[in-house]
Design a protein around this motif. Structure first.
Motif, mmCIF file in Angstrom:
data_model
loop_
_atom_site.group_PDB
_atom_site.id
_atom_site.type_symbol
_atom_site.label_atom_id
_atom_site.label_comp_id
_atom_site.label_asym_id
_atom_site.label_seq_id
_atom_site.Cartn_x
_atom_site.Cartn_y
_atom_site.Cartn_z
ATOM 1 N N ASP A 1 85.687 45.963 70.397
ATOM 2 C CA ASP A 1 86.848 46.719 69.262
ATOM 3 C C ASP A 1 87.991 46.929 69.776
ATOM 4 O OD1 ASP A 1 85.762 48.395 72.041
ATOM 5 O OD2 ASP A 1 84.630 49.857 70.234
ATOM 6 N N GLY A 2 87.680 45.721 71.222
ATOM 7 C CA GLY A 2 89.520 46.088 71.932
ATOM 8 C C GLY A 2 89.777 47.002 73.292
ATOM 9 N N GLN A 3 88.965 48.066 73.284
ATOM 10 C CA GLN A 3 89.165 49.400 74.272
ATOM 11 C C GLN A 3 89.088 49.053 75.650
ATOM 12 O OE1 GLN A 3 86.820 53.174 73.117
ATOM 13 N NE2 GLN A 3 85.853 51.728 72.674
ATOM 14 N N HIS A 4 88.554 48.394 75.634
ATOM 15 C CA HIS A 4 88.554 47.165 77.578
ATOM 16 C C HIS A 4 89.157 46.570 77.689
ATOM 17 C CE1 HIS A 4 83.933 48.376 76.608
ATOM 18 N NE2 HIS A 4 84.352 49.227 77.005
ATOM 19 N N ASP A 5 90.445 46.579 79.130
ATOM 20 C CA ASP A 5 90.805 45.463 79.634
ATOM 21 C C ASP A 5 90.147 44.506 79.703
ATOM 22 O OD1 ASP A 5 93.368 44.295 80.541
ATOM 23 O OD2 ASP A 5 94.195 45.534 81.132
ATOM 24 N N PRO A 6 90.506 43.202 79.538
ATOM 25 C CA PRO A 6 89.544 41.827 80.345
ATOM 26 C C PRO A 6 90.161 41.964 81.405
ATOM 27 C CG PRO A 6 90.369 41.973 78.488
ATOM 28 C CD PRO A 6 90.772 42.498 78.037
ATOM 29 N N PHE A 7 91.939 41.795 82.057
ATOM 30 C CA PHE A 7 92.347 42.141 83.276
ATOM 31 C C PHE A 7 91.387 43.613 84.427
ATOM 32 C CE2 PHE A 7 95.317 40.172 81.051
ATOM 33 C CZ PHE A 7 95.613 39.177 82.129
ATOM 34 N N ASP A 8 90.940 43.897 84.191
ATOM 35 C CA ASP A 8 89.857 44.754 84.712
ATOM 36 C C ASP A 8 88.633 44.702 85.328
ATOM 37 O OD1 ASP A 8 91.629 47.376 84.388
ATOM 38 O OD2 ASP A 8 90.728 48.267 82.540
ATOM 39 N N MET B 1 81.019 32.612 85.876
ATOM 40 C CA MET B 1 80.958 33.522 84.572
ATOM 41 C C MET B 1 80.883 33.601 83.059
ATOM 42 S SD MET B 1 83.558 36.519 84.862
ATOM 43 C CE MET B 1 83.781 36.705 86.710
ATOM 44 N N SER B 2 80.433 34.441 82.705
ATOM 45 C CA SER B 2 79.877 34.762 81.452
ATOM 46 C C SER B 2 80.228 35.538 81.258
ATOM 47 C CB SER B 2 78.288 34.644 80.792
ATOM 48 O OG SER B 2 78.007 33.087 81.139
ATOM 49 N N VAL B 3 80.770 35.380 79.487
ATOM 50 C CA VAL B 3 81.726 36.538 79.067
ATOM 51 C C VAL B 3 81.308 37.316 77.734
ATOM 52 C CG1 VAL B 3 83.608 38.254 77.892
ATOM 53 C CG2 VAL B 3 83.456 36.142 80.215
ATOM 54 N N VAL B 4 80.138 38.031 77.330
ATOM 55 C CA VAL B 4 79.574 38.504 76.576
ATOM 56 C C VAL B 4 80.056 39.262 75.498
ATOM 57 C CG1 VAL B 4 77.372 39.180 75.532
ATOM 58 C CG2 VAL B 4 77.228 37.358 77.345
ATOM 59 N N PHE C 1 90.631 30.605 68.182
ATOM 60 C CA PHE C 1 89.903 30.144 69.653
ATOM 61 C C PHE C 1 89.517 29.865 70.742
ATOM 62 C CE2 PHE C 1 92.148 34.725 67.694
ATOM 63 C CZ PHE C 1 93.246 34.259 68.469
ATOM 64 N N GLY C 2 88.791 28.625 69.502
ATOM 65 C CA GLY C 2 87.470 28.201 70.458
ATOM 66 C C GLY C 2 86.374 28.483 71.526
ATOM 67 N N ARG D 1 91.024 34.749 77.562
ATOM 68 C CA ARG D 1 91.437 33.625 77.540
ATOM 69 C C ARG D 1 92.049 33.503 78.593
ATOM 70 N NH1 ARG D 1 87.282 30.253 76.819
ATOM 71 N NH2 ARG D 1 86.525 29.535 75.075
ATOM 72 N N GLU D 2 93.378 34.655 78.964
ATOM 73 C CA GLU D 2 94.652 34.338 79.394
ATOM 74 C C GLU D 2 93.854 35.169 80.508
ATOM 75 O OE1 GLU D 2 98.404 36.828 80.320
ATOM 76 O OE2 GLU D 2 97.437 36.769 78.401
ATOM 77 N N ALA D 3 93.236 36.218 80.900
ATOM 78 C CA ALA D 3 92.075 36.797 81.889
ATOM 79 C C ALA D 3 91.870 35.490 82.736
ATOM 80 C CB ALA D 3 91.499 38.008 82.208
ATOM 81 N N LEU D 4 90.369 35.830 82.297
ATOM 82 C CA LEU D 4 89.429 34.933 82.585
ATOM 83 C C LEU D 4 89.383 33.237 81.826
ATOM 84 C CD1 LEU D 4 86.940 37.640 81.726
ATOM 85 C CD2 LEU D 4 87.704 37.474 83.889
ATOM 86 N N PRO D 5 90.447 32.370 82.705
ATOM 87 C CA PRO D 5 90.441 31.063 81.566
ATOM 88 C C PRO D 5 89.173 30.570 82.320
ATOM 89 C CG PRO D 5 91.990 31.367 83.874
ATOM 90 C CD PRO D 5 91.247 32.734 83.968
ATOM 91 N N GLU D 6 88.339 30.417 83.617
ATOM 92 C CA GLU D 6 87.160 29.670 83.075
ATOM 93 C C GLU D 6 86.209 30.203 82.879
ATOM 94 O OE1 GLU D 6 87.695 26.665 85.252
ATOM 95 O OE2 GLU D 6 90.000 26.702 85.415
ATOM 96 N N ALA D 7 86.136 31.671 82.421
ATOM 97 C CA ALA D 7 84.840 31.947 81.893
ATOM 98 C C ALA D 7 84.217 31.347 81.103
ATOM 99 C CB ALA D 7 85.088 33.535 82.124
#
Length: 284
Positions: free
Chosen positions: A86-93, A4-7, A51-52, A25-31
């Motif tokens: 902008d921080g509106q979206h929760d990565p855990f979703d 998975m890639s996060v753009v 944050f690498g 990074r916490e929600a998607l450590p392998e992405a």
């Protein structure tokens, strides 16, 4: 496991990225995480380096859609997550969205509720877009303009040439998926308050939002827009003819012009429909 890639497109969102990137990074450590810096002047590349996170930097602002296209071309994952910087979206979703994707869909969109809309004006506009898109496609469109979505990369790349460089990439990609019979699902989410000032300009973007309404129709089926307009001109011509025949006993130029307009508008819609069909033709 599917890669998975996060753009994340970002323009002067350093303050939000300070909080967002650790959560990703916490929600998607392998992405694979890619931030597309759209000409920022606030040290966004330095935050990414801290944050690498891979950062694609533009020498000047090219637009949100342009950032999405750059990030998509650079992504290596079979699945791509798009989320705002902008921080509106929760990565855990993302986990809920990808779970729906594995049910057989090609794109899953995070659908905001009314409380998550950025103001009453935006909420009313988005409700109108959703209603119109639902009528055009015959499928329920819960959030046409949401920038939080998970897609199959191979499917999404088919439509990169259609995406605008501005803010309406969600609209374009959604209608393109429906037009090509790719499965689209909506997953309810809660969007938080953005960090910092919005890049939306009420007057300029108000006009842009009106154009989106026409774009919805022309991206999916132009004839569904042009045919009713043609019928309206034809009906007005008939009404005018009935009135003038009753009052002066003859056909006037007004009725002839309206009937001519009806034919012209219908033919334009017919040609547009053929062009749209060619646009979505695949030449594999």
């Amino acid at each position: 496991m599917t890669q998975m890639s996060v753009v994340i497109p970002a323009k002067n969102e350093a303050a939000a990225l300070m909080t967002l990137l650790p959560r990703v990074r916490e929600a998607l450590p392998e992405a694979e995480v890619i931030v597309v810096d759209d000409g920022s002047t606030d040290g966004t590349p330095d935050i990414c380096a801290q944050f690498g996170v891979r950062c694609l930097t533009s020498p000047y602002s090219m637009g949100n859609g342009a950032a999405i296209k750059r990030g998509t071309r650079a992504a290596n994952g079979e699945l791509i997550v798009f989320m705002d910087g902008d921080g509106q979206h929760d990565p855990f979703d993302v986990h809920r969205l990808t779970a729906r994707l594995h049910e057989g869909y090609d794109m899953v969109v995070g659908a905001r509720d009314w409380e998550s809309q950025a103001g009453v004006g935006r909420g009313v506009a988005n409700t109108l877009y959703n209603w119109l898109a639902s009528r055009m496609t015959g499928h329920e469109v819960a959030d046409l303009t949401s920038g939080f979505r998970v897609v199959r990369a191979s499917r999404f790349r088919e439509f990169l040439h259609l995406l605008p460089n501005g803010f309406s990439y969600p609209t374009t990609s959604t209608m393109a998926f429906f037009r090509s019979a790719y499965g689209v699902a909506y997953e309810p989410i809660k969007a938080g308050q953005r960090v910092g000032k919005s890049h939306i300009k009420p007057l300029k973007d108000g006009i842009r939002f009106l154009l989106i309404i026409f774009k919805i129709a022309t991206l999916y089926s132009p004839l569904k827009l042009f045919a009713p307009v043609s019928a309206m001109f034809f009906l007005l011509g008939c009404i005018n003819y009935a009135w003038t025949f009753w009052s002066v006993g003859r056909l006037t130029n007004g009725s002839s012009l309206m009937w001519s307009a009806a034919v012209v508008v219908f033919l334009i819609g017919l040609v547009s429909e053929q062009i749209t069909s060619l646009t979505y033709r695949r030449d594999d």
